[in-house]
Write a protein that holds these residues in place. Structure first.
Motif, PDB file in Angstrom:
ATOM      1  N   LEU A  54       4.084  23.794  31.318  1.00  0.00           N
ATOM      2  CA  LEU A  54       5.025  24.290  30.310  1.00  0.00           C
ATOM      3  C   LEU A  54       4.443  25.519  29.606  1.00  0.00           C
ATOM      4  CD1 LEU A  54       7.660  24.038  28.715  1.00  0.00           C
ATOM      5  CD2 LEU A  54       6.473  22.453  27.177  1.00  0.00           C
ATOM      6  N   PHE A  55       3.152  25.466  29.261  1.00  0.00           N
ATOM      7  CA  PHE A  55       2.514  26.645  28.673  1.00  0.00           C
ATOM      8  C   PHE A  55       2.568  27.828  29.634  1.00  0.00           C
ATOM      9  CE2 PHE A  55       0.207  23.599  25.839  1.00  0.00           C
ATOM     10  CZ  PHE A  55       0.635  24.151  24.640  1.00  0.00           C
ATOM     11  N   GLN A  56       2.315  27.563  30.912  1.00  0.00           N
ATOM     12  CA  GLN A  56       2.386  28.619  31.933  1.00  0.00           C
ATOM     13  C   GLN A  56       3.786  29.231  31.960  1.00  0.00           C
ATOM     14  OE1 GLN A  56      -0.250  29.502  33.915  1.00  0.00           O
ATOM     15  NE2 GLN A  56       0.821  30.939  35.222  1.00  0.00           N
ATOM     16  N   ASP A  57       4.813  28.389  31.907  1.00  0.00           N
ATOM     17  CA  ASP A  57       6.193  28.875  31.895  1.00  0.00           C
ATOM     18  C   ASP A  57       6.478  29.736  30.673  1.00  0.00           C
ATOM     19  OD1 ASP A  57       7.188  27.755  34.284  1.00  0.00           O
ATOM     20  OD2 ASP A  57       7.577  25.834  33.319  1.00  0.00           O
ATOM     21  N   VAL A  58       6.072  29.254  29.524  1.00  0.00           N
ATOM     22  CA  VAL A  58       6.377  29.952  28.274  1.00  0.00           C
ATOM     23  C   VAL A  58       5.651  31.293  28.192  1.00  0.00           C
ATOM     24  CG1 VAL A  58       6.082  29.849  25.755  1.00  0.00           C
ATOM     25  CG2 VAL A  58       6.962  27.862  26.994  1.00  0.00           C
ATOM     26  N   VAL A  59       4.381  31.315  28.606  1.00  0.00           N
ATOM     27  CA  VAL A  59       3.570  32.525  28.451  1.00  0.00           C
ATOM     28  C   VAL A  59       3.826  33.541  29.569  1.00  0.00           C
ATOM     29  CG1 VAL A  59       1.193  33.401  28.370  1.00  0.00           C
ATOM     30  CG2 VAL A  59       1.789  31.308  27.153  1.00  0.00           C
ATOM     31  N   TYR A  60       3.939  33.088  30.816  1.00  0.00           N
ATOM     32  CA  TYR A  60       3.937  34.014  31.947  1.00  0.00           C
ATOM     33  C   TYR A  60       5.234  34.078  32.751  1.00  0.00           C
ATOM     34  CZ  TYR A  60      -1.081  34.018  31.153  1.00  0.00           C
ATOM     35  OH  TYR A  60      -2.310  34.138  30.589  1.00  0.00           O
ATOM     36  N   SER A  61       6.181  33.236  32.487  1.00  0.00           N
ATOM     37  CA  SER A  61       7.370  33.182  33.333  1.00  0.00           C
ATOM     38  C   SER A  61       8.625  33.344  32.491  1.00  0.00           C
ATOM     39  CB  SER A  61       7.410  31.832  34.070  1.00  0.00           C
ATOM     40  OG  SER A  61       8.580  31.713  34.818  1.00  0.00           O
ATOM     41  N   SER A  62       9.661  33.823  33.112  1.00  0.00           N
ATOM     42  CA  SER A  62      10.929  33.943  32.393  1.00  0.00           C
ATOM     43  C   SER A  62      11.842  32.748  32.683  1.00  0.00           C
ATOM     44  CB  SER A  62      11.628  35.250  32.766  1.00  0.00           C
ATOM     45  OG  SER A  62      11.820  35.312  34.163  1.00  0.00           O
ATOM     46  N   LEU A  63      11.405  31.855  33.561  1.00  0.00           N
ATOM     47  CA  LEU A  63      12.142  30.629  33.849  1.00  0.00           C
ATOM     48  C   LEU A  63      11.336  29.429  33.361  1.00  0.00           C
ATOM     49  CD1 LEU A  63      13.341  31.283  37.505  1.00  0.00           C
ATOM     50  CD2 LEU A  63      14.701  31.406  35.437  1.00  0.00           C
ATOM     51  N   ILE A  64      11.897  28.677  32.457  1.00  0.00           N
ATOM     52  CA  ILE A  64      11.196  27.512  31.923  1.00  0.00           C
ATOM     53  C   ILE A  64      11.405  26.326  32.867  1.00  0.00           C
ATOM     54  CG2 ILE A  64      10.991  25.922  29.964  1.00  0.00           C
ATOM     55  CD1 ILE A  64      10.119  28.787  29.344  1.00  0.00           C
ATOM     56  N   GLY A  65      10.318  25.687  33.244  1.00  0.00           N
ATOM     57  CA  GLY A  65      10.396  24.465  34.028  1.00  0.00           C
ATOM     58  C   GLY A  65       9.810  24.535  35.414  1.00  0.00           C
ATOM     59  N   VAL A  66       9.715  25.727  35.987  1.00  0.00           N
ATOM     60  CA  VAL A  66       9.224  25.840  37.362  1.00  0.00           C
ATOM     61  C   VAL A  66       7.760  25.388  37.437  1.00  0.00           C
ATOM     62  CG1 VAL A  66       8.725  27.419  39.277  1.00  0.00           C
ATOM     63  CG2 VAL A  66      10.856  27.650  37.982  1.00  0.00           C
ATOM     64  N   TYR A  67       6.919  25.949  36.590  1.00  0.00           N
ATOM     65  CA  TYR A  67       5.510  25.571  36.614  1.00  0.00           C
ATOM     66  C   TYR A  67       5.276  24.193  36.014  1.00  0.00           C
ATOM     67  CZ  TYR A  67       4.122  30.083  38.396  1.00  0.00           C
ATOM     68  OH  TYR A  67       3.963  31.173  39.209  1.00  0.00           O
ATOM     69  N   MET A  68       6.067  23.832  35.011  1.00  0.00           N
ATOM     70  CA  MET A  68       5.935  22.489  34.439  1.00  0.00           C
ATOM     71  C   MET A  68       6.182  21.437  35.520  1.00  0.00           C
ATOM     72  SD  MET A  68       7.816  20.850  31.112  1.00  0.00           S
ATOM     73  CE  MET A  68       9.397  20.484  31.851  1.00  0.00           C
ATOM     74  N   PHE A  69       7.235  21.613  36.286  1.00  0.00           N
ATOM     75  CA  PHE A  69       7.548  20.695  37.379  1.00  0.00           C
ATOM     76  C   PHE A  69       6.471  20.751  38.467  1.00  0.00           C
ATOM     77  CE2 PHE A  69       9.402  20.423  41.678  1.00  0.00           C
ATOM     78  CZ  PHE A  69       9.758  19.088  41.690  1.00  0.00           C
ATOM     79  N   SER A  70       6.107  21.961  38.874  1.00  0.00           N
ATOM     80  CA  SER A  70       5.163  22.134  39.981  1.00  0.00           C
ATOM     81  C   SER A  70       3.773  21.617  39.637  1.00  0.00           C
ATOM     82  CB  SER A  70       5.082  23.610  40.376  1.00  0.00           C
ATOM     83  OG  SER A  70       6.355  24.088  40.767  1.00  0.00           O
ATOM     84  N   TYR A  71       3.261  21.971  38.458  1.00  0.00           N
ATOM     85  CA  TYR A  71       1.944  21.494  38.048  1.00  0.00           C
ATOM     86  C   TYR A  71       1.929  19.973  37.975  1.00  0.00           C
ATOM     87  CZ  TYR A  71      -0.317  25.904  36.527  1.00  0.00           C
ATOM     88  OH  TYR A  71      -0.924  27.135  36.466  1.00  0.00           O
TER      89      TYR A  71
END
Length: 173
Positions: free
Chosen positions: A62-79
């Motif tokens: 979620l932190f990765q999504d918020v800081v580095y991505s414009s789509l919330i949830g992709v990294y939260m789900f993947s990580y």
């Protein structure tokens, strides 16, 4: 000692977003994507269990999504997903450092392919897979595998110390 793991993950997250970008300048041919916090989460998942890895992975993603991505949830789900899968066979893997390294490399590889697939599937990334594999996937797997080799033994010592403290606390109750 209780807050040591979250602090280590936070430091790794900061290093991959700041110091690494300064120390390793970008090249035209390769994109070196540090996933140091994720590598640590995979190790946590192996030694502390799949559910713990899932929780750490989801929060850090979620932190990765918020800081580095414009789509919330992709990294939260993947990580979270990859960390959980990495920790499923933890008992048979955690006593063998070479297998821990294999799990780290497979997890980073799976993370890169999964996020590429999600972004490509929704039309957010238009890079052909061959270019992605050569320019980003392979360099990232090599970089994070090397980081895994460096961090694996110190992390194992931390987990052994945490386990001894837990046993001591249970024995004193």
């Amino acid at each position: 000692m209780r807050y040591l793991l979250p602090i280590l993950i936070a430091v790794a997250f900061l290093i991959e977003g700041t110091w690494f970008q300064i120390l390793v300048p970008p090249t035209d041919e390769f994109v070196w994507v540090p996933r140091f916090a994720f590598v640590m989460i995979v190790i946590i998942s192996i030694y502390k269990g799949a559910l713990t890895g899932f929780i750490y992975g989801g929060i850090t993603g979620l932190f990765q999504d918020v800081v580095y991505s414009s789509l919330i949830g992709v990294y939260m789900f993947s990580y979270g997903l990859i960390a959980y899968i990495s920790g499923v066979s933890s008992e048979s893997v955690k006593t063998k450092p070479l297998l821990v390294l294999v799990v780290i490399v497979l997890a980073v590889s799976g993370l890169e392919i999964l996020t590429y697939g999600i972004y490509h599937g929704i039309g957010y990334a238009s890079v052909p897979f061959g270019d992605f594999a050569w320019q980003r996937w392979m360099p990232s797997v090599l970089l994070n595998g090397a980081f895994g080799i460096l961090i694996m033994i110190p992390m194992r010592k931390i987990f052994n110390k945490l386990e001894r403290e837990d046993r001591f606390k249970k024995a004193s109750l």
